[in-house]
Design an enzyme around this catalytic site. Structure first.
Site, PDB file in Angstrom:
ATOM      1  CG  HIS A  92      -1.667   1.227   1.473  1.00 27.37           C
ATOM      2  ND1 HIS A  92      -1.285   2.118   2.451  1.00 27.37           N
ATOM      3  CD2 HIS A  92      -2.745   1.776   0.857  1.00 27.37           C
ATOM      4  CE1 HIS A  92      -2.116   3.156   2.442  1.00 27.37           C
ATOM      5  NE2 HIS A  92      -3.009   2.973   1.481  1.00 27.37           N
ATOM      6  CD  GLU A 100      -2.595   2.766  -3.401  1.00 22.58           C
ATOM      7  OE1 GLU A 100      -2.901   3.969  -3.228  1.00 22.58           O
ATOM      8  OE2 GLU A 100      -3.144   1.829  -2.760  1.00 22.58           O
ATOM      9  CG  HIS A 101      -0.070   6.284  -0.454  1.00 21.55           C
ATOM     10  ND1 HIS A 101      -0.485   7.424   0.181  1.00 21.55           N
ATOM     11  CD2 HIS A 101      -1.068   5.386  -0.306  1.00 21.55           C
ATOM     12  CE1 HIS A 101      -1.679   7.232   0.718  1.00 21.55           C
ATOM     13  NE2 HIS A 101      -2.057   5.995   0.439  1.00 21.55           N
ATOM     14  CD  GLU A 122      -4.836   5.356   3.240  1.00 18.16           C
ATOM     15  OE1 GLU A 122      -3.649   5.622   2.947  1.00 18.16           O
ATOM     16  OE2 GLU A 122      -5.584   4.697   2.488  1.00 18.16           O
TER      17      GLU A 122
END
Lengths: 433, 431
Positions: B66, B69-70, B141
């Site tokens: 993840h 991905e960012h 997040e």
């Protein structure tokens, strides 16, 4: 570019019918909108009604029977809800049904679907001059739960709390699902009276989207939607806009890990105004997209938040900012956000921000053409505001908005309320980093 | 370029596997305005222990897929969001247990946007300061999800079910685990999993398949990719039963959340292709028969105020793990679970009648058609099926050929109380 879709509108009985004929979807969508003024007297009844109507009809008096009928209609999707549009409270009831041409061995799904939705709307299961008692009791419980669960989604909760503090005393402060204190006095009889009155007198719009023709729809409406022939007058929902005197500051405390910072601003513009497209540009440059000032400065540069965005309520003329931040970063975040508004008011946005925002807004509008629900929503904005804009018109207007138009709006936008949802801990040293 | 017709649904799919191994699928949607494209790698949160071809076996910090991905959105000269915005496209990405997908949607400049999508995903650029800065953003997040009771109850249930399998780890990791992520490990993960042979490009919209395919082909020809060996992924041995029968989390909520479900048996979690789709459909039909709105159980729980219209179910079956998840908001989780425990054995005993299976088959067929209106759904589901060796457009024929027997076999096999777990989220002061 694919051609834009349009609605053909006409009156039938005392309702308005809107048809959008297209082959691009694999389903047909039928939807009813009933408009009411948003007011403390009706808000809870109006919110309760769509779920009661979905419990049973004359032909399908039990809920299990009704749901099974939906399954048999190839999983037709029946739905209902209430939304706020400025000072209006809109009830929606809809049915989405598979287009029979993609199925073997069935030919009457549209007809069956129309009959079904027509019955949901006009022939509910009743017991004399009242709704079935059992339905009312269990739907009251359901609504109570819906109201109580507002606080579960902290993002939604903070957004609602901010707006309700900001608009205290205005209808818009009401929660779209109503108030707990009204539930006791609602019973099967007075809700039925409310329903009859609503159906007879309030503006009613019927939408049809899909592989269908005007003649077909006219005949379906005549046979299945007996919505009366009396006069419907526009509902009184005058826009209430208060003057901003001092900035309100509200802090709520709950057991949370992340602080929710919401800021409410007044703008002088609604959907009905000529300057609405300029407001769209304003909001877009400020906080509508990942290239916008709020996202870039709060998230990308200062690394303070995962989300930082702004949005407008088209019929109320308010703009809200929402962000989730570390609680100790409150003051820093408020300062950075305020700074972005100041930059807007000084006309400090560059050519890139301008052209990116315009491209994104036009893209967004065009994308809405691919979802039947969005098509209805976009059209209904025009119905409810009395100002119809086609896709082409809106695009043209966006293309002719000038920087001065946007700056002029920016200078009139006023901060009204700063709302902060934070943890239960003792006051922390704000601005320590 | 191959052409696959789905006559009944009036859809035509175009396909090509490029020499570097990239699979490209194109679905023209005449009449639509929007083009939606996803570029997906078969790499998700569960891939935390692996051996790159020719490299050493490594274990990476939780949440790194993840995080990667960012970081992909950052480029040497600015960020990709801004480039997409110039081209009128909105871009995004998401990471799941098994996949990371990058996507855009736009109504114009389609060729430019497809090129931007492929190019940014195939051009990693990480620096130490930007990796550090991202920790603040992802930290928020994670905090956001920490406060979200639906997410907490969902992961609470998975964590209760699984003792060892990394599916139990939150996709974004924790503030502590992401603190350990550095630029070098990001590059290692990138180089292992972002080879074209591990990826799939799907474009759906009012496109001309010939010209898009040509564009992708040319784009890939200019980039040198060395042939890639097999990526080895390691998963721990997972016991058959659940790890804990009950998980409880305290969080401020207006209404308690209660999710429950059954962990899939080891016998089922290795399925692929058509077999996997069949099993998945049969299980979903079984769950709908028991918990769907048209079931007697649903209605009686609803009438008694134990569930509301947020009650629902979901079933996941992937290579290595599977589970059902049922539930929603309830004022009284214990009573709800008691009612389920006493109702299911009777349903198992009686079985699900053929006419119920037929009714649900119809319902699911219509639901599938509704989903086909959504380019996002098509792209996402198509990719998932393809990664599992199956085809999304098989669903209707498979659904039609499903027998009541298969559904009833799932009723016997899936509903096993040794594989049952419950997850509850409620407020501190609640009982």
């Amino acid at each position: 570019m694919t051609e834009a879709l349009h609605f053909e509108s006409f009156e039938a009985g005392n309702a308005r019918i809107h048809i959008c004929s297209t082959e691009k979807f694999k389903t047909n969508l039928l939807m009813v909108m009933v408009q009411q003024s948003l007011s403390p007297e009706t808000v809870t009844r109006h919110a309760l009604l769509p779920s009661v109507l979905q419990r049973g009809t004359r032909t399908y008096p039990t809920t299990v029977g009704l749901k099974r009928k939906l399954d048999e209609m190839y999983g037709a999707n029946l739905f209902g809800d209430v939304t706020k549009r400025g000072e209006n409270h809109v009830m929606q009831l809809g049915l989405e049904v598979a287009n029979e041409r993609f199925l073997t061995g069935t030919s009457s799904l549209l007809e069956e679907g129309a009959a079904f939705l027509g019955e949901i709307l006009t022939q509910p299961a009743i017991d004399g001059e009242r709704f079935a008692d059992g339905f009312i009791q269990s739907e009251k419980k359901n609504l109570k739960q819906k109201i109580e669960s507002l606080m579960d989604d902290k993002i939604r909760y903070a957004a609602h709390r901010c707006v309700s503090e900001m608009c205290a005393g205005e209808p818009y402060a009401l929660f779209n699902h109503g108030r707990l204190e009204d539930l006791d006095e609602i019973d099967s009889e007075n809700l039925y009276t409310y329903y009859r009155e609503l159906l007879r007198t309030r503006p009613l719009d019927l939408y049809f989207i899909g592989h269908l023709s005007r003649t077909e729809v006219e005949s379906l409406v005549k046979r299945h939607f007996d919505v009366g022939s009396g006069n419907r007058t526009p509902v009184p929902s005058p826009l209430v806009q208060s003057e901003v005197k001092d900035v309100k500051r509200v802090v709520d405390r709950l057991d949370v890990n992340q602080g929710k910072l919401n800021m409410g601003y007044r703008t002088p513009v609604t959907y009905a105004d000529d300057t609405y497209p300029a407001l769209l540009m304003y909001n877009g440059i400020l906080g509508g997209f990942p290239h916008s000032k709020l996202f870039v400065n709060v998230r990308e540069k200062a690394s303070l938040a995962y989300y930082a965005a702004s949005r407008i309520e088209s019929h109320k003329g308010i703009l809200t900012v929402q962000s989730g931040i570390e609680i100790d970063n409150y003051q820093r975040a408020v300062d950075i956000i305020q700074e972005q508004f100041d930059l807007m008011a000084q006309g400090k946005f560059n050519e890139t921000e301008w052209s990116q925002t315009r491209a994104m807004l036009i893209n967004q509008l065009r994308e809405r053409q691919d979802r039947a629900y969005d098509l209805i929503d976009a059209h209904y904005h025009g119905v409810i505001s009395g100002r119809k804009r086609s896709l082409e018109q809106m695009v043209r207007e966006l293309e002719t908005v000038t920087r001065d138009d946007v700056t002029a709006i920016a200078q009139q936008v006023k901060l009204d309320t700063i709302y902060f949802l934070r943890d239960q801990k003792e006051e922390a040293a704000h601005g320590s980093n | 370029m191959d052409r696959i017709e789905h006559r009944q649904l009036e859809e035509t799919l175009f396909y090509e596997k490029l020499p570097n191994g990239l699979q490209v699928y194109l679905l023209p949607k005449p009449g639509f305005n929007k083009t939606y494209a996803t570029f997906t790698t078969r790499y998700g949160s569960i891939d935390n222990h692996f051996q790159p071809p020719g490299g050493e076996k490594i274990r990476v910090p939780d949440g790194i897929a993840h995080f990667l991905e960012h970081k992909m959105f950052e480029e040497k000269d600015g960020d990709v969001f801004s480039r997409f915005s110039n081209q009128g496209a909105s871009a995004n990405a998401f990471t799941s247990f098994d996949r990371t997908a990058y996507l855009f949607s736009s109504t114009g400049n389609v060729e430019k946007n497809v090129t931007t999508l492929i190019d940014f995903v195939q051009d990693p650029y990480f620096t130490d300061p930007s990796v550090e800065k991202e920790k603040g953003i992802i930290g928020q997040e994670i905090r956001m999800y920490d406060d979200n009771p639906d997410w907490r109850s969902y992961f609470g249930l998975i964590a209760a079910m699984f003792a060892e399998h990394p599916v139990k780890i939150d996709i974004a990791g924790t503030v502590e685990s992401i603190a350990k992520i550095d630029k070098e490990t990001l590059y290692t993960c990138y180089e292992t999993f972002y080879h074209p042979s591990n990826m799939l490009l799907f474009v759906v919209g009012p496109i001309d398949p010939k010209s898009i395919m040509e564009l992708v082909r040319k784009n890939q020809e200019t980039k040198p990719f060395e042939a890639m060996g097999e990526i080895k992924r390691f998963f721990p041995e997972e016991p058959e039963g659940v790890d804990q029968a009950k998980m409880e989390i305290r969080l401020t909520v207006g209404i308690p959340k209660c999710l429950f479900g059954f962990k899939e048996s080891r016998n089922e979690v290795g399925l692929q292709g058509e077999e996997l789709v069949r099993r998945e459909l049969a299980t979903e039909v079984m769950l709908e028969a028991i918990f769907g709105e048209g079931s007697d159980l649903y209605q009686s729980l609803y009438d008694d105020g134990l569930i509301d219209d947020h009650f629902g179910y979901d079933y996941s079956l992937e290579r290595g793990y599977g589970f059902s998840i049922v539930g929603g908001d309830t004022p009284d989780p214990e009573t709800l679970v008691d009612r389920i425990r006493s109702a299911l054995p009777k349903i198992q005993q009686e079985g699900i009648p053929t006419e119920v299976v037929d009714r649900i088959r119809k319902k699911k067929t219509g639901g599938y058609m509704r989903s086909l209106n959504s380019p996002e759904w098509i792209a996402n589901q198509f990719t998932r099926y393809q990664f599992n060796g199956a085809n999304l457009f098989q669903v209707v024929p498979l659904l039609e050929s499903l027998s009541a027997n298969e559904v009833n076999r799932r009723l016997q096999d899936h509903i096993d109380w040794d594989r049952f777990a419950v997850s509850i989220v409620r407020s501190q002061e609640a009982k």
